[in-house]
Write a protein that holds these residues in place. Sequence first.
Motif, mmCIF file in Angstrom:
data_model
loop_
_atom_site.group_PDB
_atom_site.id
_atom_site.type_symbol
_atom_site.label_atom_id
_atom_site.label_comp_id
_atom_site.label_asym_id
_atom_site.label_seq_id
_atom_site.Cartn_x
_atom_site.Cartn_y
_atom_site.Cartn_z
ATOM 1 N N ILE A 1 16.747 5.940 -9.153
ATOM 2 C CA ILE A 1 16.399 7.464 -9.530
ATOM 3 C C ILE A 1 14.273 7.489 -8.548
ATOM 4 C CG2 ILE A 1 15.539 8.868 -11.349
ATOM 5 C CD1 ILE A 1 18.254 6.478 -11.603
ATOM 6 N N ASP A 2 14.748 8.500 -7.540
ATOM 7 C CA ASP A 2 13.199 8.990 -6.886
ATOM 8 C C ASP A 2 13.004 7.356 -6.100
ATOM 9 O OD1 ASP A 2 13.286 11.158 -8.009
ATOM 10 O OD2 ASP A 2 11.967 10.872 -9.449
ATOM 11 N N CYS A 3 12.884 8.068 -5.077
ATOM 12 C CA CYS A 3 12.151 6.629 -4.109
ATOM 13 C C CYS A 3 10.576 6.676 -4.031
ATOM 14 C CB CYS A 3 12.921 6.691 -3.236
ATOM 15 S SG CYS A 3 13.391 5.293 -2.459
ATOM 16 N N GLY A 4 9.687 6.697 -4.635
ATOM 17 C CA GLY A 4 7.920 6.904 -3.694
ATOM 18 C C GLY A 4 7.508 5.498 -3.085
ATOM 19 N N ILE A 5 6.207 5.982 -2.565
ATOM 20 C CA ILE A 5 6.259 5.322 -1.585
ATOM 21 C C ILE A 5 5.516 3.621 -2.679
ATOM 22 C CG2 ILE A 5 4.605 4.930 -0.128
ATOM 23 C CD1 ILE A 5 3.402 7.153 0.122
ATOM 24 N N GLY A 6 6.552 2.514 -1.755
ATOM 25 C CA GLY A 6 6.389 1.290 -1.742
ATOM 26 C C GLY A 6 7.187 0.673 -2.533
ATOM 27 N N THR A 7 8.707 1.415 -2.660
ATOM 28 C CA THR A 7 9.953 1.081 -3.414
ATOM 29 C C THR A 7 10.390 0.202 -2.841
ATOM 30 O OG1 THR A 7 10.272 3.472 -3.884
ATOM 31 C CG2 THR A 7 12.516 1.994 -4.142
ATOM 32 N N ILE A 8 10.394 -0.061 -1.174
ATOM 33 C CA ILE A 8 11.316 -1.538 -0.788
ATOM 34 C C ILE A 8 9.822 -2.499 -1.321
ATOM 35 C CG2 ILE A 8 10.159 -0.994 1.392
ATOM 36 C CD1 ILE A 8 13.954 -2.084 1.158
ATOM 37 N N GLN A 9 9.284 -2.402 -1.485
ATOM 38 C CA GLN A 9 8.480 -3.474 -1.344
ATOM 39 C C GLN A 9 8.851 -4.428 -2.712
ATOM 40 O OE1 GLN A 9 6.731 -5.566 0.804
ATOM 41 N NE2 GLN A 9 7.145 -4.306 1.995
ATOM 42 N N ARG A 10 8.522 -3.265 -3.595
ATOM 43 C CA ARG A 10 8.715 -3.428 -4.798
ATOM 44 C C ARG A 10 10.864 -4.027 -5.139
ATOM 45 N NH1 ARG A 10 4.064 -3.780 -6.476
ATOM 46 N NH2 ARG A 10 2.891 -2.471 -7.342
ATOM 47 N N MET A 11 11.583 -4.070 -4.685
ATOM 48 C CA MET A 11 13.030 -3.905 -4.290
ATOM 49 C C MET A 11 12.845 -5.561 -4.131
ATOM 50 S SD MET A 11 15.506 -1.397 -3.204
ATOM 51 C CE MET A 11 15.148 0.136 -3.864
ATOM 52 N N LEU A 12 11.592 -5.857 -3.098
ATOM 53 C CA LEU A 12 11.987 -7.200 -2.811
ATOM 54 C C LEU A 12 11.622 -7.970 -3.665
ATOM 55 C CD1 LEU A 12 10.835 -6.263 1.091
ATOM 56 C CD2 LEU A 12 12.501 -7.740 0.641
ATOM 57 N N ARG A 13 10.549 -7.461 -4.544
ATOM 58 C CA ARG A 13 9.822 -8.706 -5.271
ATOM 59 C C ARG A 13 11.001 -8.368 -6.390
ATOM 60 N NH1 ARG A 13 4.693 -9.764 -7.183
ATOM 61 N NH2 ARG A 13 4.646 -10.142 -4.966
#
Length: 372
Positions: free
Chosen positions: A79-91
């Motif tokens: 739900i929503d996808c602000g700047i930084g989302t991909i890095q948090r997913m990797l973490r």
Amino acid sequence: MRQVLAYLGQFRVVAASAVVAIALTRSAAAQSGSSRSAAVGAADRTEILFLGTAAGPPLRLDRSEPSTLLIVDGRPYLIDCGIGTIQRMLRAGIQSEQIKTIFFTHLHADHDLGLADVMANDFLRLNTTSSSTSINIYGPPQTRELVDAAFHYITMGFRAFAAEPGATRDALVNGEFKSPFVAHEIQGAGLVYQDDKIRVTAAENSHYVLMPAQSRQQMKSYSYRIETPHGVVVFTGDTGPSDAVVALARGADVLVAEVEDFDQATKFVNRTAEQNHWPPQRAAAMMAHMREEHLNEEDVGEMASRAQVKSVVLYHYNPTDPAVYVAGVKKRFSGPVFASADLDRYCLSTDAGDRARNPSILRPCPEGSLRK
Ligand SMILES: [Zn+2]
Ligand SMILES: [Zn+2]
């Protein structure tokens, strides 16, 4: 993507390319190793994983922009996808291509500009594994334009790889990249999505209430009620006080609510206006947006009480002290209130013993936060 790796494999003997190739191969191996299972998280429960919990721009170091994963029996929905989302997913150990369904509450920059990063990773990974999977992206009007623009943007970065001799061109149709992304525009309130795990109902909220009527035909802001086998979770998205959201949230187990400190917002607007010599009407318009198109702590408490939800989780905020926000909500709402941080996760439990001990079925997941 296959042709990138084929190309890189072919030229691995060239020293300069070899460095890149090895780096990419290792990265791909690491990703495939950690994504062997299609499920994300445990089965038999619903988990809310907060990837980004900051309020809108400017960017912050400690909190990423709004983005939340709802994981139902191991199946993730974004739900929503602000700047930084991909890095948090990797973490968090999440592979973005495992997320087949994305919902946008609205298309403000802080809620959608991380999409291209996620799509780029999806595109690379799906092509690497020759997957024909589609990624479905639901959102208000203009979502298709957003998705098409992001796809155009990311594929520019892959064109030169595909043009190299020896590159496979399976991903091309008439010289253009095939898109695995399918946009679905939600035109109004009601049931907007259903599968074997969840059922999603939308309500148009009051986040754009000050916008002229003509613009509101083209730009809409939604809250979502998501029914899972383990309970009902409502995401306010961004909104001001709203009877439609209260009706949508009626009896929900969890209200995931945006919140704002109006005093802090007033100081921010005044400071920005002064530093940039804004005319008074510009400052007044921004302040009206903050006060009428967002929620403060007492608004959240009031709406939670009226809707008789069982618990509240706050996000989309920039707290100096999260406990102050919780206390503000509790002035109007007697149930449990949590203040989330990036990578915190909450679980819905259907265990009868848990329910007997705790009328709210929401709790921090037993494994704890993924913060490191
Ligand atoms: Zn926002
Ligand atoms: Zn917004």
